[in-house]
Enzyme design. Structure first.
Site, mmCIF file in Angstrom:
data_model
loop_
_atom_site.group_PDB
_atom_site.id
_atom_site.type_symbol
_atom_site.label_atom_id
_atom_site.label_comp_id
_atom_site.label_asym_id
_atom_site.label_seq_id
_atom_site.Cartn_x
_atom_site.Cartn_y
_atom_site.Cartn_z
ATOM 1 N N LYS A 242 6.392 10.146 13.915
ATOM 2 C CA LYS A 242 5.411 9.391 13.123
ATOM 3 C C LYS A 242 4.446 8.615 14.015
ATOM 4 O O LYS A 242 3.222 8.622 13.811
ATOM 5 C CB LYS A 242 6.144 8.452 12.157
ATOM 6 C CG LYS A 242 5.264 7.415 11.471
ATOM 7 C CD LYS A 242 4.207 8.046 10.580
ATOM 8 C CE LYS A 242 3.021 7.116 10.410
ATOM 9 N NZ LYS A 242 2.814 6.642 9.094
ATOM 10 N N ARG B 152 -11.173 26.109 19.032
ATOM 11 C CA ARG B 152 -10.072 25.251 19.492
ATOM 12 C C ARG B 152 -10.521 23.830 19.827
ATOM 13 O O ARG B 152 -9.846 23.114 20.545
ATOM 14 C CB ARG B 152 -9.376 25.903 20.702
ATOM 15 C CG ARG B 152 -8.457 27.063 20.294
ATOM 16 C CD ARG B 152 -7.934 27.834 21.476
ATOM 17 N NE ARG B 152 -8.987 28.524 22.196
ATOM 18 C CZ ARG B 152 -9.550 29.671 21.794
ATOM 19 N NH1 ARG B 152 -9.157 30.235 20.671
ATOM 20 N NH2 ARG B 152 -10.503 30.229 22.500
ATOM 21 N N TYR C 107 -11.725 -1.694 6.466
ATOM 22 C CA TYR C 107 -11.514 -0.953 7.718
ATOM 23 C C TYR C 107 -12.052 0.462 7.649
ATOM 24 O O TYR C 107 -12.256 1.096 8.684
ATOM 25 C CB TYR C 107 -10.040 -0.988 8.153
ATOM 26 C CG TYR C 107 -9.131 0.023 7.501
ATOM 27 C CD1 TYR C 107 -8.497 -0.245 6.292
ATOM 28 C CD2 TYR C 107 -8.881 1.239 8.116
ATOM 29 C CE1 TYR C 107 -7.647 0.677 5.722
ATOM 30 C CE2 TYR C 107 -8.026 2.171 7.548
ATOM 31 C CZ TYR C 107 -7.412 1.887 6.350
ATOM 32 O OH TYR C 107 -6.569 2.811 5.784
ATOM 33 N N TYR D 240 0.807 -1.219 0.000
ATOM 34 C CA TYR D 240 0.000 0.000 0.000
ATOM 35 C C TYR D 240 0.847 1.280 0.000
ATOM 36 O O TYR D 240 0.400 2.318 -0.480
ATOM 37 C CB TYR D 240 -0.928 0.010 1.218
ATOM 38 C CG TYR D 240 -2.087 -0.962 1.080
ATOM 39 C CD1 TYR D 240 -3.205 -0.625 0.319
ATOM 40 C CD2 TYR D 240 -2.065 -2.213 1.682
ATOM 41 C CE1 TYR D 240 -4.269 -1.506 0.175
ATOM 42 C CE2 TYR D 240 -3.127 -3.104 1.546
ATOM 43 C CZ TYR D 240 -4.225 -2.742 0.794
ATOM 44 O OH TYR D 240 -5.281 -3.611 0.646
ATOM 45 N N GLY E 6 -9.678 0.511 12.613
ATOM 46 C CA GLY E 6 -8.971 -0.567 11.914
ATOM 47 C C GLY E 6 -7.822 -0.039 11.097
ATOM 48 O O GLY E 6 -7.354 1.082 11.290
ATOM 49 N N ARG F 75 -4.299 10.611 16.652
ATOM 50 C CA ARG F 75 -5.577 10.358 15.979
ATOM 51 C C ARG F 75 -6.354 9.258 16.706
ATOM 52 O O ARG F 75 -7.565 9.348 16.878
ATOM 53 C CB ARG F 75 -5.306 9.978 14.518
ATOM 54 C CG ARG F 75 -6.541 10.002 13.625
ATOM 55 C CD ARG F 75 -6.126 10.078 12.165
ATOM 56 N NE ARG F 75 -7.229 9.872 11.240
ATOM 57 C CZ ARG F 75 -8.080 10.830 10.866
ATOM 58 N NH1 ARG F 75 -7.969 12.049 11.359
ATOM 59 N NH2 ARG F 75 -9.042 10.574 10.002
ATOM 60 N N ASP G 114 9.704 -6.896 -4.709
ATOM 61 C CA ASP G 114 8.871 -7.524 -3.682
ATOM 62 C C ASP G 114 9.147 -9.017 -3.698
ATOM 63 O O ASP G 114 9.373 -9.587 -4.768
ATOM 64 C CB ASP G 114 7.384 -7.262 -3.967
ATOM 65 C CG ASP G 114 6.537 -7.451 -2.719
ATOM 66 O OD1 ASP G 114 6.023 -6.447 -2.187
ATOM 67 O OD2 ASP G 114 6.404 -8.602 -2.250
ATOM 68 N N ARG H 65 3.311 9.317 5.237
ATOM 69 C CA ARG H 65 2.171 9.951 5.929
ATOM 70 C C ARG H 65 0.878 9.876 5.131
ATOM 71 O O ARG H 65 -0.105 10.522 5.484
ATOM 72 C CB ARG H 65 2.476 11.434 6.138
ATOM 73 C CG ARG H 65 3.211 11.732 7.411
ATOM 74 C CD ARG H 65 3.425 13.227 7.494
ATOM 75 N NE ARG H 65 3.968 13.628 8.780
ATOM 76 C CZ ARG H 65 4.484 14.827 9.004
ATOM 77 N NH1 ARG H 65 4.542 15.716 8.027
ATOM 78 N NH2 ARG H 65 4.942 15.133 10.194
ATOM 79 N N CYS I 195 -2.393 1.010 10.614
ATOM 80 C CA CYS I 195 -1.579 2.116 11.132
ATOM 81 C C CYS I 195 -2.072 2.565 12.495
ATOM 82 O O CYS I 195 -1.424 2.359 13.507
ATOM 83 C CB CYS I 195 -1.643 3.278 10.147
ATOM 84 S SG CYS I 195 -1.301 2.752 8.472
HETATM 85 N N1 SAJ Z 1 -11.930 6.483 12.112
HETATM 86 C C1 SAJ Z 1 -12.975 6.771 12.975
HETATM 87 N N2 SAJ Z 1 -13.317 8.076 13.167
HETATM 88 C C2 SAJ Z 1 -12.668 9.094 12.541
HETATM 89 C C3 SAJ Z 1 -11.606 8.803 11.670
HETATM 90 C C4 SAJ Z 1 -11.255 7.477 11.472
HETATM 91 O O1 SAJ Z 1 -13.595 5.883 13.561
HETATM 92 O O2 SAJ Z 1 -13.050 10.244 12.769
HETATM 93 C C5 SAJ Z 1 -11.518 5.087 11.882
HETATM 94 C C6 SAJ Z 1 -11.588 4.660 10.415
HETATM 95 O O3 SAJ Z 1 -12.873 4.259 10.068
HETATM 96 C C7 SAJ Z 1 -10.570 3.527 10.378
HETATM 97 C C8 SAJ Z 1 -9.511 3.987 11.367
HETATM 98 O O4 SAJ Z 1 -10.131 4.966 12.183
HETATM 99 O O5 SAJ Z 1 -11.127 2.310 10.841
HETATM 100 C C9 SAJ Z 1 -8.248 4.551 10.750
HETATM 101 O O6 SAJ Z 1 -8.574 5.288 9.594
HETATM 102 P P1 SAJ Z 1 -7.970 6.732 9.248
HETATM 103 O O7 SAJ Z 1 -8.615 7.187 8.007
HETATM 104 O O8 SAJ Z 1 -8.068 7.616 10.427
HETATM 105 O O9 SAJ Z 1 -6.413 6.469 9.089
HETATM 106 P P2 SAJ Z 1 -5.527 5.404 8.225
HETATM 107 O O10 SAJ Z 1 -5.142 4.305 9.147
HETATM 108 O O11 SAJ Z 1 -6.172 5.046 6.946
HETATM 109 O O12 SAJ Z 1 -4.245 6.329 7.900
HETATM 110 C C10 SAJ Z 1 -3.478 6.863 8.968
HETATM 111 C C11 SAJ Z 1 -3.224 8.362 8.693
HETATM 112 N N3 SAJ Z 1 -2.683 9.005 9.889
HETATM 113 C C12 SAJ Z 1 -3.158 10.177 10.351
HETATM 114 O O13 SAJ Z 1 -4.076 10.778 9.833
HETATM 115 C C13 SAJ Z 1 -2.494 10.755 11.553
HETATM 116 C C14 SAJ Z 1 -2.250 8.490 7.510
HETATM 117 O O14 SAJ Z 1 -1.907 9.844 7.329
HETATM 118 C C15 SAJ Z 1 -0.988 7.672 7.784
HETATM 119 O O15 SAJ Z 1 -0.087 7.751 6.685
HETATM 120 C C16 SAJ Z 1 -1.406 6.226 7.933
HETATM 121 O O16 SAJ Z 1 -2.274 6.142 9.075
HETATM 122 C C17 SAJ Z 1 -0.169 5.358 8.126
HETATM 123 O O17 SAJ Z 1 0.196 4.649 7.167
HETATM 124 O O18 SAJ Z 1 0.473 5.446 9.172
#
Ligand code: SAJ
Length: 408
Positions: free
Chosen positions: A203, A243, A316, A11, A254, A210, A31, A151, A257
């Site tokens: 990182k 704020r 996820y 990915y 899920g 989050r 790979d 990121r 990350c």
């Molecule tokens: N989720 C919620 N509520 C929200 C946001 C997300 O329940 O308000 C859930 C999503 O449905 C999902 C999970 O959180 O199950 C994670 O999804 P996501 O969209 O928040 O993040 P990822 O895992 O797809 O990507 C993250 C990102 N990190 C941040 O925003 C700080 C991305 O920028 C990183 O590059 C990525 O992790 C990584 O590879 O580390």
């Protein structure tokens, strides 16, 4: 321009390799999965992502190559998975270690090894440096080491590759600047150069921030459910404060990350990472919370047969095809424990059969169930209010606009 060998075409590695190749850098993508390499060589991408096919076509035209072999060159970018050990909660660096060992077999003196995979602070010192030294190289003289954590967010990877800010951690500022110049071939965001330990920690901190914010939203959802308040309206209004920025509650967290990286801190700093641990537990409790909601709704409607329940969404999050650590899969596991067999399941992005009673046709799926549990807010379900009329709906993503829908 340098020739680079991108190790790991998943990915992160694949879009990164394609982006470099499309911007004048000579790239070989490597790979160990021969099937994946063959698919790419046959001109097909290996996962769904907005803009990826176009980027792939562009990179092919620019001459990108794919191989199962590591090549001899002066720049390596390693983007392999970094899971955590479920027992100790510490990082499991096996893929990083294996990749760096392979690089050492072919790399010439003077090469730079850039690790993009997210790692716990200290991983480079504990696991990567020793491999390089064991191979007779002196770090900083024969081999340069850099950590440039990615990121990009699945669902918007191609855009974010070009526009996000990046962090580059290096022992030596000049090497950091050299790698920065390479990334500037496509990255328009600010690129901050720092040391390796700071880059590692930063990182992990970003994803942990989050996770904690989502956990707060999920805890609010539970509080509001217990006392009949509308969590979405409360968050919507609270977020008008300049704020306050609370994220959205959901059926769990899920992906590979956010649901993984905070564990690195829990594993390495037990007793210190307290909010982080609590957040992980809250988010991990959400699939079971949804299960209880389903069971209460079934009771309320006098429904006893789980086969009348349809779970919508297995990935996820919305509009991706990745099911790693997905709340739905966690919920299915939970259901097995509670012997709630028979529920039906469907996801437009999941074409392989991964669960019992899985459907591949949306209309057939809807036809066969009375309760629809929306676990993922794919665009398809957002546009399906008409089809959902008459169903009992539990919407864990707050995407359905119909009256009388049950929420988290
Ligand atoms: N989720 C919620 N509520 C929200 C946001 C997300 O329940 O308000 C859930 C999503 O449905 C999902 C999970 O959180 O199950 C994670 O999804 P996501 O969209 O928040 O993040 P990822 O895992 O797809 O990507 C993250 C990102 N990190 C941040 O925003 C700080 C991305 O920028 C990183 O590059 C990525 O992790 C990584 O590879 O580390």
């Amino acid at each position: 321009m340098a020739k680079i060998n991108v190790i790991g075409l998943g990915y992160i590695g694949l879009p990164t390799a394609l982006m470099f190749a499309s911007h004048g850098v000579e790239v070989v993508g490597t790979d160990y999965n021969a099937e994946l390499v063959n698919t790419l060589r046959a001109g097909k991408t290996t996962f769904d992502e907005k803009g990826l096919d176009e980027l792939f076509a562009n990179a092919l035209e620019c001459g990108i190559e794919f191989s199962t072999d590591y090549i001899s060159t002066d720049m390596y970018i390693v983007a392999v998975p970094t899971p955590y050990d479920k027992k100790s909660k510490k990082i499991d660096p096996c893929y990083v270690v294996a990749a760096v060992k392979k690089v050492m077999e072919v790399c010439p003196k003077g090469a730079t090894v850039v690790l993009e995979s997210t790692v716990s602070p200290g991983t480079m010192d504990r696991f990567v440096r020793p491999i390089i030294e064991e191979n007779g190289f002196t770090i900083g003289e024969d081999i340069n080491l850099v950590h440039a954590p990615e990121r990009i967010i699945p669902g918007n990877m191609v855009y974010e590759l070009e526009h996000n800010s990046r962090t580059i951690g290096a022992d030596d500022r000049a090497i950091g600047e050299k790698v920065k110049a390479l990334y500037e071939s496509f990255c328009q965001g600010e690129i901050v150069v720092t040391d390796i330990r700071t880059a590692e920690m930063t990182k992990v901190v970003e994803n942990t921030y989050r996770d904690i914010n989502i956990a707060f939203a999920n805890e609010l959802a539970k509080i509001c459910r217990s006392d009949n308040m509308d969590v979405y309206e409360i968050i919507r209004i609270a977020n008008k404060h300049p704020r306050v920025n609370i994220l959205t509650p959901g059926p769990g967290v899920g992906g590979h990350c956010i649901s993984v990286d905070p564990w690195f801190l829990v594993g390495d700093y037990p007793g210190l990472a307290n909010i982080i641990l609590a957040a992980r537990k809250i988010n991990d409790s959400m699939p079971e919370f949804v299960l209880k909601r389903i069971s209460n709704i079934m009771k309320e409607h006098g429904i006893t047969d789980p086969a009348k329940v349809g779970i919508y969404g297995m990935t996820y999050k919305e509009n991706v095809d990745d099911i790693r650590e997905s709340p739905t899969m966690q919920m299915l596991e939970c259901m097995q424990k509670h012997l709630a067999h028979g529920v039906k399941i469907y996801d437009p992005y999941v074409t392989k059969d991964l669960a019992d009673n899985q459907y591949h046709d949306f209309d057939k799926f809807l036809n066969d169930v009375e309760i629809v549990v929306i676990m993922v807010g794919h665009d398809e379900i957002k546009a399906a209010d008409d089809k959902l009329k008459g169903k009992i709906i539990l919407d864990t993503r707050n995407v359905c606009k119909l009256e009388g829908v049950y929420k988290l």
